[in-house]
Write a protein that holds these residues in place. Structure first.
Motif, PDB file in Angstrom:
ATOM      1  N   ARG A  52       0.833  -1.216   0.000  1.00  0.00           N
ATOM      2  CA  ARG A  52       0.000   0.000   0.000  1.00  0.00           C
ATOM      3  C   ARG A  52       0.863   1.261   0.000  1.00  0.00           C
ATOM      4  O   ARG A  52       0.569   2.224  -0.705  1.00  0.00           O
ATOM      5  N   ALA A  53       1.929   1.263   0.780  1.00  0.00           N
ATOM      6  CA  ALA A  53       2.819   2.427   0.826  1.00  0.00           C
ATOM      7  C   ALA A  53       3.511   2.641  -0.519  1.00  0.00           C
ATOM      8  O   ALA A  53       3.630   3.767  -0.996  1.00  0.00           O
ATOM      9  N   VAL A  54       3.946   1.575  -1.156  1.00  0.00           N
ATOM     10  CA  VAL A  54       4.655   1.699  -2.431  1.00  0.00           C
ATOM     11  C   VAL A  54       3.696   2.076  -3.558  1.00  0.00           C
ATOM     12  O   VAL A  54       4.066   2.827  -4.460  1.00  0.00           O
ATOM     13  N   VAL A  55       2.457   1.617  -3.511  1.00  0.00           N
ATOM     14  CA  VAL A  55       1.456   2.051  -4.499  1.00  0.00           C
ATOM     15  C   VAL A  55       1.239   3.550  -4.377  1.00  0.00           C
ATOM     16  O   VAL A  55       1.186   4.269  -5.378  1.00  0.00           O
ATOM     17  N   ASP A  56       1.130   4.039  -3.155  1.00  0.00           N
ATOM     18  CA  ASP A  56       1.001   5.484  -2.941  1.00  0.00           C
ATOM     19  C   ASP A  56       2.196   6.223  -3.544  1.00  0.00           C
ATOM     20  O   ASP A  56       2.047   7.240  -4.232  1.00  0.00           O
TER      21      ASP A  56
END
Length: 185
Positions: A107-111
């Motif tokens: 989720r952090a890397v998608v952001d």
């Protein structure tokens, strides 16, 4: 670039990580889950891996579990070019699987991918890895319904991999997510 999530610290590799990475990269279970080339398995090869220049549009992070007794390496995650698309790949160390770390980091890397201007992400997982399918779907990726052979040095040849896609349209992240991770540069 560094990220803090609820439980993790995501950051580039440092020379101090050499022993942790050497241990993780020599885990056969990790070698079998990664696609294409195997991770380096000697001290010198890991040192060279850490020293390689990285394209800032395609960052790679190691996931460290933050704790009172220091940080523990739990995995790695990164972006890379894949044809016209941007592919996300990740791995979790054997002792840390099934605890939600892959989803939290993904989720952090998608952001971050959206912040970097990427508008479509792809991910592939070997068809015998149901856990990865669940993580991708929970992060807002959808099954594209495509399977194709993908080479894996850790498997000693080709194996079927399934394609997942996340469209990052007009600032809307998958599954209605909004960026909520602390970012440092």
């Amino acid at each position: 670039m560094f990220f803090r999530t609820e439980r993790l610290f995501l950051r580039p590799g440092w020379p101090e990580d050499l022993d942790d990475l050497l241990e993780a990269f020599n885990d056969e279970a990790i070698q079998r889950t990664i696609e294409v080339s195997a991770f380096p398995r000697t001290r010198e090869a890991v040192r060279e891996y850490l020293d390689r220049p990285r394209d800032p549009r395609f960052p790679h992070f190691f996931m460290y579990l933050r704790g009172a007794h220091g940080a523990k390496l739990v995995g790695g995650i990164g972006l890379g070019p894949f044809g016209k698309d941007v592919e996300v790949g990740y791995w979790i160390a054997s002792g840390y699987r099934g605890q939600g770390y892959a989803l939290e980091a993904l989720r952090a890397v998608v952001d971050q991918a959206w912040t970097l201007g990427h508008r479509r992400l792809v991910a592939k997982h070997f068809i015998d890895n149901d856990a990865s399918a669940r993580v991708l779907e929970a992060a807002g990726f959808h099954d594209a319904g495509e399977e194709s052979p993908r080479f894996s040095e850790g498997r000693g040849g080709e194996a079927l991999a399934r394609l997942y896609v996340a469209d990052l349209e007009k600032g809307k992240l998958p599954a209605g997510r909004s960026s909520d991770h602390a970012l440092s540069a």
